[in-house]
Design an enzyme around this catalytic site. Structure first.
Site, mmCIF file in Angstrom:
data_model
loop_
_atom_site.group_PDB
_atom_site.id
_atom_site.type_symbol
_atom_site.label_atom_id
_atom_site.label_comp_id
_atom_site.label_asym_id
_atom_site.label_seq_id
_atom_site.Cartn_x
_atom_site.Cartn_y
_atom_site.Cartn_z
ATOM 1 N N CYS A 1 14.124 -5.185 4.972
ATOM 2 C CA CYS A 1 15.230 -4.590 4.207
ATOM 3 C C CYS A 1 16.129 -5.653 3.595
ATOM 4 C CB CYS A 1 16.047 -3.670 5.115
ATOM 5 S SG CYS A 1 16.628 -4.473 6.628
ATOM 6 N N GLU B 1 20.802 2.301 8.148
ATOM 7 C CA GLU B 1 20.483 1.008 7.549
ATOM 8 C C GLU B 1 19.327 1.277 6.608
ATOM 9 O OE1 GLU B 1 18.327 -1.937 6.702
ATOM 10 O OE2 GLU B 1 18.033 -2.262 8.854
ATOM 11 N N GLU C 1 13.679 -1.421 -5.045
ATOM 12 C CA GLU C 1 13.144 -2.112 -3.864
ATOM 13 C C GLU C 1 11.625 -2.001 -3.837
ATOM 14 O OE1 GLU C 1 14.285 -2.482 0.807
ATOM 15 O OE2 GLU C 1 14.038 -0.451 0.033
ATOM 16 N N LYS D 1 12.261 8.720 17.405
ATOM 17 C CA LYS D 1 11.213 9.163 16.489
ATOM 18 C C LYS D 1 10.732 7.914 15.770
ATOM 19 C CE LYS D 1 9.688 10.093 13.103
ATOM 20 N NZ LYS D 1 8.419 9.546 12.533
#
Length: 492
Positions: A285, A251, A386, A176
Site C-alpha cells: 500500500c 488502511e 494504484e 476474515k
C-alpha cells in the site's frame, strides 16, 4: 478435493471444516495448490459472532486484570518466535513473498504481540481536573466483538496488528483473512489458544470478502471493524458502518510520491527508491510508485536507477538471494500488464522491464519484471491509479513549489519519501506533503510504536502506537459525587 485433507477453520473456538465451497490455496511461484479447505459460509459468520459474543460476555478474558491478559500476549509472542522458521516458510507458500521478507514479517508479528502486551499492562486511565464537587475520571472499556478484515500482501503482520491490540483491550476478535491467503490467520488463532486465550475469543473465517466480510460488517453484534484493503471496498464498509453508527479504521490504497532533490545522496536515493517500489513486488500500500526527480539530476539518476532495477534478482521465493518473487495471482498479473499497456497508450515509454521475466523458473509462476515508465504526465491515469505491482512512473520537476503540487495531486495520501541532504528543506517539504507517513532519506521503515494510517482515499483512523489499544475500546466518563449537601435543585 479429498475431504480428509481439508484444513479446519476456527468458528468460535471450534476447529472444523467450513460450510462453504471447497477451494485451494495456491503457491504463486508455481501455480500449484499448497492447501485445501472449505470456506466459511454466512451461517458460519452468524455462529462465530454468537459464540464470540457469548465468550466475551462470560468475562473470562475481558475481566482479567490487564497484566494477566498481557502475560498471555507475551506467551503468544514467544510461541511465534519459537516457530519462526516454520511460520516464515508457510507465509512464503501462502503468498509467494521471498523468504527473507517472510522471516521479517514473522518477527514483526511477534514484536507486535510483545508491544501490545507491554502497552496493555501499562495503559493508564485518567483522573480529570475537578470542576465541581465531583471526582471525575475517564476510563476505557472493551467493545465486545470486533472484526478484522485483512489483505493478502502481508498476512501475518497485518493480522497481528489488528488481533494483538484488540485482544489486549479485552475484545473477542473474528478475523476474515483474504480468501487466497488463509493460512497465517489460522496459525495465529491456534497459537492464541495454546497461549491461553479462551476458546471463542478468536475465530478465523476464510472465504470471499464480498460475502463473509459483508455479513460481518452488517452483523448487529459486531461493534467495530478494522479493515485493510482496497479503497472501493473500504468506502462500502464505511457506508454500512454509518448506518450502524459503528467505528471503523481503514488502511486503504496509495499512490505514494518519492522525491529526489538535486542535492540528494544518489547512492542512498537509488537504493531507497528501488526498495520503496520493487520490494514485495510492488504489492504494498505504501509503495513509492510515483518518482519525482529534480530536472538537473534526472538523466544521471535515471541511468543509475534503471541499471540497478535490471540487476534485481527475480525468482524462487525460497532462495534467500531472491529480491522479488511472483505477483499474487495470474489475474493480478494481468491487471498489472493492462496498466503498463495503458501507460504506453498515454504516451509513456518503458525505460526497463514491461514484460514477464524469463528463466530461473519464472515461467511457472506469476512473475513480472521491475518496470520503469517515463514521459508521462502526473495527470495520466497510470500516474493516478494504484497499480499494486512493480511499476514505477518517473517524472522530472523544476522547483520546490511545483514538486509539492505534483506530490499532493492525488486522491491518495498514505505515504511519501524525500531524499535530500538539506535538513531544513526536508522539514519544510515534509510538513507540506499530505500523507499519513513521510520518510526522509529512508523509505518503507516501520515501528509498531508509531501510528500508521492515511488521509483522504487512503483511509480512516490509525493502527499501531501505544494508544492503539484504545481504538478497540469505548471511552467512559465517571462522575463521583463528593458534595456534603444534597443537590440543591429539588430543594428537599
Amino acid at each position: 478435493m479429498n475431504e480428509k485433507k481439508l484444513l479446519d477453520i476456527c468458528v468460535g473456538g471450534v476447529w472444523r471444516p467450513g460450510r462453504g465451497e471447497a477451494y485451494a490455496s495456491v503457491y504463486p511461484a508455481t501455480g500449484q495448490p499448497i492447501a485445501h479447505l472449505r470456506a466459511a459460509s454466512v451461517d458460519d459468520v452468524h455462529e462465530a459472532v454468537a459464540l464470540a459474543d457469548d465468550a466475551f460476555r462470560r468475562g473470562e478474558w475481558a475481566q482479567k486484570k490487564p497484566h494477566e491478559r498481557a502475560w498471555v500476549l507475551y506467551r503468544v509472542a514467544q510461541m511465534i518466535r519459537e516457530r519462526a522458521e516454520e511460520l516464515a516458510q508457510k507465509q512464503r507458500l501462502d503468498n509467494g513473498k521471498p523468504i527473507t521478507e517472510t522471516r521479517a514479517l514473522v518477527a514483526s508479528a511477534a514484536a507486535t504481540f510483545q508491544f501490545y502486551a507491554a502497552a496493555c499492562e501499562s495503559l493508564e486511565d485518567s483522573l480529570t481536573p475537578a470542576r465541581g464537587d465531583c471526582l471525575t475520571m475517564s476510563v476505557h472499556e472493551p467493545m465486545g466483538v470486533v472484526a478484522a478484515i485483512t489483505p493478502w500482501n502481508s498476512p501475518i503482520a497485518s493480522e497481528a496488528q489488528k488481533l494483538a491490540p484488540a485482544l489486549a483491550a479485552g475484545n473477542a476478535v473474528i478475523i476474515k483473512p483474504a480468501e487466497i491467503t488463509p493460512l497465517m490467520a489460522l496459525e495465529l488463532a491456534a497459537i492464541c489458544e495454546l497461549a491461553g486465550v479462551p476458546a471463542g475469543m478468536v475465530s478465523v473465517l476464510p472465504g470471499k470478502g464480498s460475502v463473509l466480510g459483508d455479513a460481518l460488517v452488517r452483523h448487529p453484534l459486531v461493534k467495530r471493524v478494522a479493515f485493510t484493503g482496497g479503497t472501493r471496498t473500504g468506502k462500502q464498509i464505511a457506508r454500512i458502518a454509518a448506518d450502524k453508527m459503528m467505528p471503523v479504521s481503514m488502511e486503504l490504497g496509495g499512490k505514494s510520491p518519492t522525491m529526489v532533490l538535486a542535492d540528494a545522496d544518489i547512492d542512498h536515493a537509488v537504493n531507497g527508491v528501488l526498495y520503496g517500489i520493487f520490494s514485495s513486488s510492488g504489492e504494498s500500500c505504501v509503495a513509492g510508485s510515483r518518482l519525482f526527480v529534480a530536472r538537473p539530476l534526472y538523466a544521471q539518476f535515471m541511468d543509475r536507477l534503471s541499471d540497478a532495477a535490471r540487476r534485481l534478482r527475480v525468482g524462487d521465493p525460497a532462495d534467500p538471494a531472491t529480491q522479488m518473487g511472483p505477483l499474487i495471482s495470474e489475474e493480478h498479473r494481468a491487471t498489472v500488464e493492462r496498466y503498463v499497456a495503458l501507460g504506453l497508450s498515454e504516451g509513456g515509454t518503458i525505460r526497463t522491464g514491461g514484460k514477464r521475466p524469463e528463466g530461473k523458473g519464472c515461467d511457472q509462476g506469476y512473475f513480472y519484471a521491475p518496470t520503469i515508465i517515463e514521459n508521462l504526465s502526473n495527470t495520466d491515469r497510470t500516474c493516478q491509479e494504484e497499480i499494486f505491482g512493480p511499476v514505477l512512473v518517473a517524472m522530472p520537476f523544476d522547483d520546490e513549489d511545483a514538486l509539492i503540487a505534483l506530490a499532493n495531486d492525488s486522491v491518495y495520501a498514505l505515504a511519501a519519501g524525500i531524499w535530500t541532504r538539506d535538513y531544513k528543506k526536508a522539514w519544510r517539504i515534509g510538513r507540506q506533503i499530505q500523507a499519513g507517513t513521510v520518510w526522509i532519506n529512508t523509505y518503507k521503515q516501520f515501528s509498531i510504536s508509531t501510528p500508521f494510517g492515511g488521509w483522504r482515499d487512503s483511509g480512516l483512523g490509525r493502527e499501531k502506537g501505544r494508544l492503539g489499544i484504545q481504538q478497540y475500546m469505548e471511552q467512559k466518563s465517571i462522575y463521583w459525587g463528593m458534595n456534603a449537601q444534597p443537590l440543591p435543585w429539588a430543594n428537599c
